[in-house]
Write an enzyme that holds these catalytic residues in place. Structure first.
Site, PDB file in Angstrom:
ATOM      1  N   GLU A   1      -9.525   5.387  -5.979  1.00 20.87           N
ATOM      2  CA  GLU A   1      -9.735   6.470  -4.893  1.00 20.87           C
ATOM      3  C   GLU A   1     -11.108   7.074  -5.247  1.00 20.87           C
ATOM      4  OE1 GLU A   1      -6.120   8.119  -6.381  1.00 20.87           O
ATOM      5  OE2 GLU A   1      -5.033   6.512  -5.444  1.00 20.87           O
TER       6      GLU A   1
ATOM      7  N   GLU B   1      -6.761  -2.665 -11.305  1.00 23.45           N
ATOM      8  CA  GLU B   1      -5.784  -2.047 -10.036  1.00 23.45           C
ATOM      9  C   GLU B   1      -6.400  -2.591  -8.769  1.00 23.45           C
ATOM     10  OE1 GLU B   1      -3.878   1.879 -11.550  1.00 23.45           O
ATOM     11  OE2 GLU B   1      -6.034   2.367 -10.759  1.00 23.45           O
TER      12      GLU B   1
ATOM     13  N   LYS C   1      -3.182  12.084 -10.842  1.00 27.44           N
ATOM     14  CA  LYS C   1      -4.007  12.084  -9.369  1.00 27.44           C
ATOM     15  C   LYS C   1      -3.981  13.872  -9.343  1.00 27.44           C
ATOM     16  CE  LYS C   1      -2.981   7.674  -8.327  1.00 27.44           C
ATOM     17  NZ  LYS C   1      -2.725   6.504  -7.231  1.00 27.44           N
TER      18      LYS C   1
ATOM     19  N   ASN D   1      -1.134   8.194 -14.550  1.00 26.93           N
ATOM     20  CA  ASN D   1      -2.333   9.022 -13.982  1.00 26.93           C
ATOM     21  C   ASN D   1      -1.754   9.866 -12.607  1.00 26.93           C
ATOM     22  OD1 ASN D   1      -4.303   9.848 -12.310  1.00 26.93           O
ATOM     23  ND2 ASN D   1      -4.940   7.772 -11.629  1.00 26.93           N
TER      24      ASN D   1
ATOM     25  N   HIS E   1     -11.841   4.954 -10.842  1.00 29.97           N
ATOM     26  CA  HIS E   1     -10.569   4.625 -10.107  1.00 29.97           C
ATOM     27  C   HIS E   1     -11.132   4.199  -8.663  1.00 29.97           C
ATOM     28  CE1 HIS E   1      -6.799   5.212  -8.003  1.00 29.97           C
ATOM     29  NE2 HIS E   1      -6.164   4.925  -9.253  1.00 29.97           N
TER      30      HIS E   1
ATOM     31  N   GLY F   1      -0.208   2.668  -4.609  1.00 30.71           N
ATOM     32  CA  GLY F   1       0.294   3.534  -3.674  1.00 30.71           C
ATOM     33  C   GLY F   1       1.444   2.960  -2.597  1.00 30.71           C
TER      34      GLY F   1
ATOM     35  N   SER G   1       1.608   0.185  -8.068  1.00 29.55           N
ATOM     36  CA  SER G   1       3.217   0.238  -7.733  1.00 29.55           C
ATOM     37  C   SER G   1       3.876  -0.344  -8.836  1.00 29.55           C
ATOM     38  CB  SER G   1       3.208  -0.393  -6.465  1.00 29.55           C
ATOM     39  OG  SER G   1       2.876   0.146  -5.434  1.00 29.55           O
TER      40      SER G   1
HETATM   41  P1  13P Z   1       0.454   3.781  -7.857  1.00 31.15           P
HETATM   42  O1  13P Z   1       1.411   3.606  -9.452  1.00 31.15           O
HETATM   43  O2  13P Z   1       1.108   5.244  -7.047  1.00 31.15           O
HETATM   44  O3  13P Z   1       0.603   2.507  -6.985  1.00 31.15           O
HETATM   45  O4  13P Z   1      -0.786   4.315  -8.486  1.00 31.15           O
HETATM   46  C1  13P Z   1      -1.488   3.283  -9.288  1.00 31.15           C
HETATM   47  C2  13P Z   1      -2.769   3.955  -9.649  1.00 31.15           C
HETATM   48  O5  13P Z   1      -3.566   4.274  -8.975  1.00 31.15           O
HETATM   49  C3  13P Z   1      -2.837   4.581 -11.062  1.00 31.15           C
HETATM   50  O6  13P Z   1      -4.215   5.049 -11.447  1.00 31.15           O
END
Ligand code: 13P
Length: 249
Positions: A96, A166, A11, A9, A94, A172, A212
């Site tokens: 976010e 997740e 982002k 992803n 997601h 992150g 992560s």
């Molecule tokens: P990270 O791998 O940067 O922690 O992000 C995970 C994520 O949100 C994938 O959709």
């Protein structure tokens, strides 16, 4: 019997030119027998990346979409448009989007249904916050998110679906869930899917872990019985680290 899926992803990272460069590197170096590999670039790069990936093993996903085909929805992108841009998959719900942009369980459910109508495979994201985990509510939160997202789907659709667990506290932060924590929630999700959509759908649905994921922690996570792949954020932004994740041993 469940084919592993490693998904990146991207982002809100990468211009179209940068995305094409990374996609070309991955096309040439991320093939692994028996494993599906997918990338989700930002909307503005989808068409260009699709051209680079045409005929390759890599799958392409949008990071979000509206449930309508078209309309006066400024700033939104429809399932038709994702198909037109070359997508086979779409990430939905997601954390976010849920936390920063007001995405609701109901919206995710409508989007998941619309995705199937357009032959897009949804990757439905679920996961608890740190406060929810610390107050012992992880299973309750995940159960609600899964139940509501899948409510309108048939057993066959659920069998084809991808769910991504997740935990918000792992995204992150560099603090991944332990393999045991991931397995516990994945097994719980599969049990709930069995109760709502039957054992064959539960046995077929793929459940990815995200949060992560890095080259040095992927292997023990993938070794868990109910972990069928990974949804990778930061470590999917360079070919060097993402290829190492795909080629985990
Ligand atoms: P990270 O791998 O940067 O922690 O992000 C995970 C994520 O949100 C994938 O959709």
């Amino acid at each position: 019997m469940r084919r592993p899926l490693i998904a990146g992803n991207w982002k809100m990272y990468k211009t179209a030119a940068e995305a094409v460069g990374l996609a070309a590197e991955l096309r040439d170096s991320s093939h692994r027998q028996g494993v599906e590999v997918l990338v989700a670039p930002p909307f503005t790069a989808l068409s260009a990346v699709a051209q680079v990936l045409r005929g390759s093993h890599l799958l392409l996903a949008g990071q979000n979409m509206h449930w309508e085909n078209e309309g006066a929805f400024t700033g939104e992108v429809s399932p038709l448009m994702l198909r037109d841009a070359g997508c086979t998959h779409v990430i939905l719900g997601h954390s976010e989007r849920r936390q920063l942009f007001g995405e609701t369980d109901e919206g995710v459910a409508r989007k998941a249904k619309a995705a199937f109508t357009h032959s897009l495979t949804p990757i439905v994201c679920v996961g608890e916050t740190l406060a929810e985990r610390e107050s012992g509510r992880t299973m309750e939160i995940v159960e609600r998110q899964v139940e509501r997202a899948l409510r309108e789907l048939t057993a066959d659709q659920v069998a084809a679906l991808v769910i991504a667990y997740e935990p918000v506290w792992a995204i992150g932060t560099g603090r991944n869930a332990t393999p045991e924590q991931a397995q516990e929630v994945h097994a719980f999700i599969r049990k709930r899917v069995s109760a709502s959509h039957g054992e064959p759908a539960a046995a077929a649905v793929r459940i990815l872990y995200g949060g992560s994921v890095k080259p040095d922690n992927i292997a023990p996570i993938m070794a868990q019985a109910d972990v069928d792949g990974a949804l990778v954020g930061g470590a999917s932004l360079t070919a060097a680290s993402f290829v190492k994740i795909v080629q985990y041993e």
